[in-house]
Structure formats: structure tokens, C-alpha cells
Scaffold this motif. Structure first.
Motif, PDB file in Angstrom:
ATOM      1  N   HIS A  13      -1.638  11.677   5.806  1.00  0.00           N
ATOM      2  CA  HIS A  13      -2.984  12.162   6.135  1.00  0.00           C
ATOM      3  C   HIS A  13      -3.679  11.157   7.046  1.00  0.00           C
ATOM      4  O   HIS A  13      -3.070  10.168   7.459  1.00  0.00           O
ATOM      5  CB  HIS A  13      -3.791  12.464   4.866  1.00  0.00           C
ATOM      6  CG  HIS A  13      -4.102  11.280   3.984  1.00  0.00           C
ATOM      7  ND1 HIS A  13      -3.124  10.588   3.296  1.00  0.00           N
ATOM      8  CD2 HIS A  13      -5.281  10.674   3.679  1.00  0.00           C
ATOM      9  CE1 HIS A  13      -3.693   9.619   2.601  1.00  0.00           C
ATOM     10  NE2 HIS A  13      -5.000   9.643   2.819  1.00  0.00           N
TER      11      HIS A  13
ATOM     12  N   HIS B 287       0.835  -1.205   0.000  1.00  0.00           N
ATOM     13  CA  HIS B 287       0.000   0.000   0.000  1.00  0.00           C
ATOM     14  C   HIS B 287       0.872   1.258   0.000  1.00  0.00           C
ATOM     15  O   HIS B 287       1.679   1.424  -0.911  1.00  0.00           O
ATOM     16  CB  HIS B 287      -0.989  -0.049   1.163  1.00  0.00           C
ATOM     17  CG  HIS B 287      -2.213   0.783   0.926  1.00  0.00           C
ATOM     18  ND1 HIS B 287      -3.044   0.589  -0.131  1.00  0.00           N
ATOM     19  CD2 HIS B 287      -2.728   1.831   1.623  1.00  0.00           C
ATOM     20  CE1 HIS B 287      -4.034   1.485  -0.093  1.00  0.00           C
ATOM     21  NE2 HIS B 287      -3.853   2.253   0.964  1.00  0.00           N
TER      22      HIS B 287
ATOM     23  N   ASP C  91      -6.110   3.734   6.095  1.00  0.00           N
ATOM     24  CA  ASP C  91      -5.112   2.975   5.334  1.00  0.00           C
ATOM     25  C   ASP C  91      -3.751   3.681   5.316  1.00  0.00           C
ATOM     26  O   ASP C  91      -2.830   3.236   4.621  1.00  0.00           O
ATOM     27  CB  ASP C  91      -5.607   2.694   3.903  1.00  0.00           C
ATOM     28  CG  ASP C  91      -5.924   3.948   3.114  1.00  0.00           C
ATOM     29  OD1 ASP C  91      -6.524   4.883   3.698  1.00  0.00           O
ATOM     30  OD2 ASP C  91      -5.582   4.019   1.919  1.00  0.00           O
ATOM     31  N   HIS C  92      -3.636   4.769   6.122  1.00  0.00           N
ATOM     32  CA  HIS C  92      -2.353   5.484   6.230  1.00  0.00           C
ATOM     33  C   HIS C  92      -1.922   5.594   7.696  1.00  0.00           C
ATOM     34  O   HIS C  92      -0.787   5.290   8.033  1.00  0.00           O
ATOM     35  CB  HIS C  92      -2.449   6.854   5.557  1.00  0.00           C
ATOM     36  CG  HIS C  92      -2.697   6.716   4.086  1.00  0.00           C
ATOM     37  ND1 HIS C  92      -1.695   6.783   3.153  1.00  0.00           N
ATOM     38  CD2 HIS C  92      -3.840   6.416   3.408  1.00  0.00           C
ATOM     39  CE1 HIS C  92      -2.214   6.551   1.948  1.00  0.00           C
ATOM     40  NE2 HIS C  92      -3.515   6.326   2.081  1.00  0.00           N
TER      41      HIS C  92
ATOM     42  N   HIS D 124      -0.039   2.257  -3.513  1.00  0.00           N
ATOM     43  CA  HIS D 124      -1.499   2.423  -3.387  1.00  0.00           C
ATOM     44  C   HIS D 124      -2.244   1.698  -4.502  1.00  0.00           C
ATOM     45  O   HIS D 124      -3.185   2.221  -5.094  1.00  0.00           O
ATOM     46  CB  HIS D 124      -1.861   3.925  -3.365  1.00  0.00           C
ATOM     47  CG  HIS D 124      -3.052   4.269  -2.502  1.00  0.00           C
ATOM     48  ND1 HIS D 124      -4.337   4.211  -2.963  1.00  0.00           N
ATOM     49  CD2 HIS D 124      -3.138   4.670  -1.217  1.00  0.00           C
ATOM     50  CE1 HIS D 124      -5.172   4.577  -2.002  1.00  0.00           C
ATOM     51  NE2 HIS D 124      -4.463   4.845  -0.914  1.00  0.00           N
TER      52      HIS D 124
ATOM     53  N   ASP E  31      -1.615  10.406  -0.970  1.00  0.00           N
ATOM     54  CA  ASP E  31      -2.697  10.125  -1.915  1.00  0.00           C
ATOM     55  C   ASP E  31      -2.975  11.411  -2.667  1.00  0.00           C
ATOM     56  O   ASP E  31      -3.209  12.451  -2.052  1.00  0.00           O
ATOM     57  CB  ASP E  31      -3.975   9.706  -1.179  1.00  0.00           C
ATOM     58  CG  ASP E  31      -3.932   8.267  -0.694  1.00  0.00           C
ATOM     59  OD1 ASP E  31      -2.909   7.597  -0.891  1.00  0.00           O
ATOM     60  OD2 ASP E  31      -4.949   7.826  -0.116  1.00  0.00           O
TER      61      ASP E  31
END
Ligand SMILES: [Zn+2]
Length: 235
Positions: free
Chosen positions: A54, A12, A58-59, A197, A147
Motif C-alpha cells: 500500500h 519493519h 513506511d512501505h 511491523h 498492514d
């Protein structure tokens, strides 16, 4: 490329980096719940610094657990940093900054730069999403785009930071896809580009091989496609 920096892609948007002095840096450590992260990387216990782009799950991922376990510093944009404190991050470990600002460590600095995306954490507004520009003393600049989609400030980032390595989101759906990502590489002209990602969830359909062929057509970048958990920089 000649560098004393080591880097692993962990699936990711997550990275492990080791600076020339051995400082262990994690970026966006979404690990334990990440279906692509190999088991041996899901639960790190030797982390010095976490850097966040951010607030999305998923971060931020395992940030609070890792911080509690290791006592590491956590560097994040102001609103996200305050939310993490509300959710248990110790004030001693909290470092906040905002776009254009840098935080200096022993042998590198990190600057929060722009990204075209949104940011929330656990349903709360978490300020603005960013990218991270790491400048290692007498060594490479590493740009994690976070992202984003494409934006014209990238031309300025090439002039100001001259990034050697760029981590580029290209999975589509929540970020740009392969072709836009390749044009970012044309604008930034790094030595190495790493697609991120993609492939984590079924909706992230961007194909890294398509990114590679577009990027190598548009720029001089060498596109590396590491497997999750693979070291792609340094010895
Ligand atoms: Zn994301």
C-alpha cells in the motif's frame, strides 16, 4: 524447510527475496529512513522487481529512488501505481493490478489479496491496502500480509494458496497486535511465521516473543524472529 527461495527481513515490513532463478524481489522497501535497517541494506542496487502492499511512507519508502537507479519493475495496486507515475515512476517500469489479480514473472506470480487497512501517498488517496501472495513455481508460497487486522478471508487464503511462509504484522497501534496476529496464523497454518511491523517506532509496542508463544500455542507454525538484515530462508 526445503526451498530454493532465499529471504531476508530488512526491518519493519521490508523484505529481500531471491527466486530460484536469482530474480531479486523487494517488498515494501522502506530502508534509508528506517531506523532499524542496517546500513549495508539501506541502498540496494541489484533490484529486479519491487512489490508494494500500500501507499504509506513506511512501505513505499525508497521505491522511486531504487526504480530510477536500477530500472526495476514496480508492482502496485492501481491508484497507488498512478500516483507513483505522477511522482516520477517511468511508465515502462509501472505494473498495476488489483485485488484477486495476479502478475506473472519468469518463475513466480504475485497476487494482490485483501488487507484491512487504509492507503494514501503524499497526502493523496491511494486506493486500497492489500497483501501480497507470491507463488514460486514448484516451490513455496510466501504471504506478506501488509498492514492489517484479522479477517475471515484468511480461511479461504489457506485453502486457495496454502502459504508456507507468512509475514505477519503484530506491532499494534497501526495494525493488529500479537494475539490477533497469532490467531491469523492459526487460520493460515503456515510452516513458518515471521513477525513484522514492530519495534521500528516507539508506538509499535507489540512484542515478537509474545507473538511467538501465542502462535506456537495456537498453530503448528515455527515462528522465526530474524534480526533486521538477517537471512531466514534458503542457503
Ligand atoms: Zn505500516
Amino acid at each position: 524447510m526445503d526451498t530454493n527461495i532465499k529471504a531476508w527481513w530488512l526491518g519493519h515490513s521490508a523484505f529481500r527475496l531471491e527466486s530460484q532463478n536469482g530474480t531479486v524481489i523487494y517488498i515494501d522497501p522502506f530502508l534509508s529512513q528506517n531506523p532499524t535497517t542496517p546500513d549495508e541494506f539501506k541502498n540496494p542496487d541489484d533490484v529486479d522487481i519491487i512489490l508494494l502492499t500500500h501507499g504509506h511512507e513506511d512501505h513505499v519508502g525508497d521505491t522511486l529512488d531504487i526504480a530510477k537507479k536500477t530500472g526495476c519493475k514496480v508492482v502496485a495496486q492501481v491508484e497507488l501505481s498512478h500516483l507513483l507515475k505522477k511522482h516520477g515512476l517511468d511508465e515502462e517500469q509501472r505494473i498495476e493490478f488489483n485485488k484477486g489479480g495476479s502478475v506473472d514473472f519468469e518463475d513466480f506470480s504475485v497476487t494482490l489479496v485483501n488487507a484491512n487497512h487504509s492507503s494514501s501517498y503524499q497526502g493523496d488517496y491511494a486506493g486500497e491496502a492489500g497483501g501480497l501472495l507470491l507463488s514460486f513455481d514448484d516451490d513455496i508460497a510466501f504471504y506478506h500480509m501488509g498492514d492489517t487486522n484479522i479477517f475471515s478471508d484468511l480461511e479461504l487464503y489457506r485453502e486457495i494458496y496454502r502459504p508456507h511462509v507468512v509475514a505477519v504484522p503484530m506491532g499494534d497501534y497501526y495494525t493488529m497486535g500479537p494475539q490477533e496476529a497469532a490467531i491469523c496464523c492459526e487460520m493460515l497454518n503456515p510452516d513458518i511465521a515471521v513477525p513484522i511491523h514492530y519495534g521500528t517506532f516507539p508506538v509499535l509496542t507489540g512484542d515478537p516473543e509474545e507473538f511467538k508463544s501465542f502462535t506456537e500455542e495456537y498453530s503448528d507454525a515455527d515462528v522465526k524472529i530474524p534480526k533486521a538484515g538477517e537471512q531466514f530462508l534458503g542457503n
